[in-house]
Design a protein around this motif. Structure first.
Motif, PDB file in Angstrom:
ATOM      1  N   LEU A 112       7.575  -2.842  17.495  1.00  0.00           N
ATOM      2  CA  LEU A 112       8.912  -2.988  16.538  1.00  0.00           C
ATOM      3  C   LEU A 112       9.034  -2.109  16.985  1.00  0.00           C
ATOM      4  O   LEU A 112       8.989  -0.563  17.046  1.00  0.00           O
ATOM      5  CB  LEU A 112       8.185  -3.690  15.497  1.00  0.00           C
ATOM      6  N   PRO A 113      10.756  -1.285  17.319  1.00  0.00           N
ATOM      7  CA  PRO A 113      11.450  -0.490  17.405  1.00  0.00           C
ATOM      8  C   PRO A 113      11.851   0.564  15.725  1.00  0.00           C
ATOM      9  O   PRO A 113      12.805   0.106  15.189  1.00  0.00           O
ATOM     10  CB  PRO A 113      12.934  -0.734  17.669  1.00  0.00           C
ATOM     11  N   TRP A 114      10.714   0.993  15.684  1.00  0.00           N
ATOM     12  CA  TRP A 114      11.087   2.160  13.896  1.00  0.00           C
ATOM     13  C   TRP A 114      10.857   3.457  14.307  1.00  0.00           C
ATOM     14  O   TRP A 114       9.680   3.520  14.896  1.00  0.00           O
ATOM     15  CB  TRP A 114      10.314   1.368  12.726  1.00  0.00           C
ATOM     16  N   ARG A 115      10.784   4.414  13.202  1.00  0.00           N
ATOM     17  CA  ARG A 115      10.400   5.625  13.785  1.00  0.00           C
ATOM     18  C   ARG A 115       9.527   5.991  12.333  1.00  0.00           C
ATOM     19  O   ARG A 115       8.859   6.595  12.514  1.00  0.00           O
ATOM     20  CB  ARG A 115      11.712   6.388  13.815  1.00  0.00           C
ATOM     21  N   THR A 116      10.094   5.016  11.549  1.00  0.00           N
ATOM     22  CA  THR A 116       9.572   5.740   9.720  1.00  0.00           C
ATOM     23  C   THR A 116       9.414   4.010   9.433  1.00  0.00           C
ATOM     24  O   THR A 116      10.426   2.834   9.400  1.00  0.00           O
ATOM     25  CB  THR A 116      10.105   6.160   8.860  1.00  0.00           C
ATOM     26  N   LEU A 117       8.339   4.116   8.421  1.00  0.00           N
ATOM     27  CA  LEU A 117       7.891   2.749   7.384  1.00  0.00           C
ATOM     28  C   LEU A 117       7.577   3.207   6.724  1.00  0.00           C
ATOM     29  O   LEU A 117       7.096   3.747   6.049  1.00  0.00           O
ATOM     30  CB  LEU A 117       6.421   2.107   8.551  1.00  0.00           C
ATOM     31  N   ARG A 118       8.252   2.316   5.776  1.00  0.00           N
ATOM     32  CA  ARG A 118       8.671   3.301   4.422  1.00  0.00           C
ATOM     33  C   ARG A 118       8.201   1.813   3.252  1.00  0.00           C
ATOM     34  O   ARG A 118       8.685   0.845   3.329  1.00  0.00           O
ATOM     35  CB  ARG A 118      10.452   3.663   4.051  1.00  0.00           C
ATOM     36  N   LEU A 119       6.794   2.295   2.954  1.00  0.00           N
ATOM     37  CA  LEU A 119       6.291   1.222   1.765  1.00  0.00           C
ATOM     38  C   LEU A 119       6.581   1.287   0.558  1.00  0.00           C
ATOM     39  O   LEU A 119       5.356   2.671  -0.263  1.00  0.00           O
ATOM     40  CB  LEU A 119       5.044   0.728   2.509  1.00  0.00           C
ATOM     41  N   LEU A 120       7.234   0.414  -0.004  1.00  0.00           N
ATOM     42  CA  LEU A 120       7.845   1.744  -2.063  1.00  0.00           C
ATOM     43  C   LEU A 120       6.905   0.537  -3.204  1.00  0.00           C
ATOM     44  O   LEU A 120       6.402  -0.108  -2.328  1.00  0.00           O
ATOM     45  CB  LEU A 120       9.010   1.529  -2.054  1.00  0.00           C
ATOM     46  N   SER A 121       6.849   1.133  -3.626  1.00  0.00           N
ATOM     47  CA  SER A 121       6.602   0.117  -5.622  1.00  0.00           C
ATOM     48  C   SER A 121       4.789  -0.107  -4.541  1.00  0.00           C
ATOM     49  O   SER A 121       4.865  -1.341  -5.293  1.00  0.00           O
ATOM     50  CB  SER A 121       7.163  -0.584  -5.591  1.00  0.00           C
ATOM     51  N   LEU A 122       3.534   0.316  -4.374  1.00  0.00           N
ATOM     52  CA  LEU A 122       2.222  -0.476  -4.283  1.00  0.00           C
ATOM     53  C   LEU A 122       1.529   0.222  -4.920  1.00  0.00           C
ATOM     54  O   LEU A 122       1.623   1.446  -5.583  1.00  0.00           O
ATOM     55  CB  LEU A 122       1.787   0.251  -3.139  1.00  0.00           C
ATOM     56  N   ARG A 123       0.912  -1.330  -5.908  1.00  0.00           N
ATOM     57  CA  ARG A 123      -0.140  -0.896  -6.785  1.00  0.00           C
ATOM     58  C   ARG A 123      -0.702  -0.598  -7.007  1.00  0.00           C
ATOM     59  O   ARG A 123      -1.900  -0.279  -5.355  1.00  0.00           O
ATOM     60  CB  ARG A 123       0.094  -2.275  -8.035  1.00  0.00           C
ATOM     61  N   GLU A 124      -1.454   0.695  -7.777  1.00  0.00           N
ATOM     62  CA  GLU A 124      -3.223   1.133  -7.417  1.00  0.00           C
ATOM     63  C   GLU A 124      -4.120   0.083  -7.518  1.00  0.00           C
ATOM     64  O   GLU A 124      -3.867  -1.073  -7.958  1.00  0.00           O
ATOM     65  CB  GLU A 124      -3.568   1.534  -8.882  1.00  0.00           C
ATOM     66  N   GLY A 125      -4.968   0.254  -6.399  1.00  0.00           N
ATOM     67  CA  GLY A 125      -5.790  -0.580  -5.962  1.00  0.00           C
ATOM     68  C   GLY A 125      -5.395  -1.420  -4.725  1.00  0.00           C
ATOM     69  O   GLY A 125      -6.002  -3.100  -3.893  1.00  0.00           O
ATOM     70  N   SER A 126      -3.517  -1.621  -4.513  1.00  0.00           N
ATOM     71  CA  SER A 126      -3.391  -2.733  -3.371  1.00  0.00           C
ATOM     72  C   SER A 126      -4.121  -2.318  -1.888  1.00  0.00           C
ATOM     73  O   SER A 126      -4.402  -1.203  -1.759  1.00  0.00           O
ATOM     74  CB  SER A 126      -1.856  -2.265  -2.826  1.00  0.00           C
ATOM     75  N   PRO A 127      -4.299  -3.475  -1.092  1.00  0.00           N
ATOM     76  CA  PRO A 127      -5.123  -2.818   0.063  1.00  0.00           C
ATOM     77  C   PRO A 127      -4.469  -2.918   0.847  1.00  0.00           C
ATOM     78  O   PRO A 127      -5.082  -1.779   1.644  1.00  0.00           O
ATOM     79  CB  PRO A 127      -5.402  -4.443   0.633  1.00  0.00           C
ATOM     80  N   ALA A 128      -3.565  -2.572   0.924  1.00  0.00           N
ATOM     81  CA  ALA A 128      -2.389  -1.512   2.477  1.00  0.00           C
ATOM     82  C   ALA A 128      -2.980  -0.475   1.722  1.00  0.00           C
ATOM     83  O   ALA A 128      -2.641   0.738   3.036  1.00  0.00           O
ATOM     84  CB  ALA A 128      -0.840  -1.928   2.081  1.00  0.00           C
ATOM     85  N   LEU A 129      -3.081   0.282   0.954  1.00  0.00           N
ATOM     86  CA  LEU A 129      -3.590   1.559   0.617  1.00  0.00           C
ATOM     87  C   LEU A 129      -4.561   1.445   1.301  1.00  0.00           C
ATOM     88  O   LEU A 129      -5.269   2.426   1.786  1.00  0.00           O
ATOM     89  CB  LEU A 129      -3.664   1.942  -0.770  1.00  0.00           C
ATOM     90  N   GLU A 130      -5.615   1.010   1.127  1.00  0.00           N
ATOM     91  CA  GLU A 130      -7.315   1.130   1.513  1.00  0.00           C
ATOM     92  C   GLU A 130      -6.691   0.726   3.620  1.00  0.00           C
ATOM     93  O   GLU A 130      -7.432   2.003   4.311  1.00  0.00           O
ATOM     94  CB  GLU A 130      -8.195   0.248   1.653  1.00  0.00           C
ATOM     95  N   HIS A 131      -6.115  -0.438   3.663  1.00  0.00           N
ATOM     96  CA  HIS A 131      -6.465  -0.623   5.410  1.00  0.00           C
ATOM     97  C   HIS A 131      -4.970   0.252   6.308  1.00  0.00           C
ATOM     98  O   HIS A 131      -5.829   1.034   7.062  1.00  0.00           O
ATOM     99  CB  HIS A 131      -6.225  -2.116   5.381  1.00  0.00           C
TER     100      HIS A 131
END
Length: 335
Positions: A112-131
């Protein structure tokens, strides 16, 4: 198709994504109102101008791995919505599919055509933060995880007295005293509006009390946000999710609290009060009464949502952290 991984990423439309989105959310441990298609599509209707929706579902054969609701603005890719109207964000992944979903997601992101991927408001324990961080670094992308905010909340006990006993001694005394001072007076009573047919007019009074309570809330309530609240509010009332509470005193509505009851939890979304009655602590009393009502309805958790305001902790909230995850691709090599 990602041949090595045998995963398929499907670019969806709003119409085609609804079924897999709802299926994935129903089996996701991170299920919350802000991840529903209703909330996010209504946001898109009011705030999506100038952005490109990138809605993907991920599959391993006929097995749904998850859904990524994203949008592209310029060269920045992000979740749908901002922190002003979304307390939580995340990818929608059924329990147990995280190990397959995130490699498939990163493979799709690489194209995909992006330079920055900004992921806001992830809760403590979100699998996104681990993976995501280790997978991103394998791609040569930089990764930054920052604490963004807090979202206090608390498990609810089986009865009101047990809730009060769990409070700090001083806070317990103050809650009891302030409720008693108001409720022993026949001039005061509390009630909730949940009928979608009458909600519209009551929202006018809710917005008025929001504006009266804080200058910041007055600035926040733009016509565009009001229109969003009205549309999403009526839709949630039709589904039995919305409860708009008022505290009346001497025939005047002096405080209001907008709550959502979703999957066994009560979410305190916003509130307002008339400062002329601030000496009676009408705002705090009404919030306490919404906790009492949630307990009586058998709800399991009370979520004060985003923000570390002192009253949330005085009413028993326990801090939970929210995080911002930012991925950046390196600048392209000149020439």
């Amino acid at each position: 198709m990602c041949q090595a991984l045998a995963y398929q990423a499907v670019r969806e439309t709003w119409a085609s994504v609804l079924r897999p989105w709802e299926d994935a959310l129903a089996h996701s441990p991170g299920d919350t109102l802000f991840l529903t298609p209703l909330w996010q599509q209504t946001w898109w209707k009011h705030f999506g101008v100038g952005k490109q929706p990138l809605l993907y579902s991920f599959w391993a054969g006929v097995r749904l791995l998850g859904v990524a609701p994203l949008c592209l603005e310029g060269d920045t890719l992000a979740f749908l919505g901002e922190t002003d109207l979304f307390d939580y964000h995340d990818f929608i992944v059924p329990r147990g599919e995280e190990g397959a979903f995130y490699p498939a997601l990163v493979h799709a992101l690489a194209g995909l055509p992006w330079r920055t991927l900004r992921l806001l408001s992830l809760r403590e324990g979100s699998p996104a933060l681990e993976h995501l961080p280790p997978l991103a670094r394998q791609q040569g992308w930089t990764c930054q995880v920052e604490e963004e905010d807090v979202a206090p909340g608390m498990p609810l006990p089986g009865d009101w007295e047990a809730y009060l006993r769990a409070l700090d001694r001083h806070d317990r005394h103050e809650v009891r005293r302030k409720i008693r001072r108001l409720t022993q007076d026949t001039l005061a009573h509390c009630y909730a509006i949940d009928d979608p047919n009458t909600l519209w007019g009551f929202l006018d009074e809710f917005f008025t009390l929001m504006r009266q309570s804080m200058e910041e809330k007055s600035r926040f309530l733009t016509p565009q946000r009001e229109a969003f609240f009205r549309e999403v509010g009526v839709a949630l009332a039709e589904r039995g999710i919305l409860r708009l509470y008022f505290l009346e005193y001497a025939g005047h509505r002096v405080a209001s609290a907008l709550c959502f009851d979703y999957k066994g939890q009560r979410l305190l979304y916003n509130s307002g009060f008339n400062p002329a009655y601030g000496h009676l602590s009408v705002g705090l009393v009404l919030k306490a009464l919404t906790i009492k009502d949630a307990i009586e309805r058998g709800l399991a958790y009370y979520d004060f949502l985003r923000g570390g305001e002192e009253y949330k902790f005085r009413l028993g909230g326990r801090s939970r952290r929210l995080f911002r995850l930012t991925l950046r691709r390196p600048d392209p090599t000149p020439g």
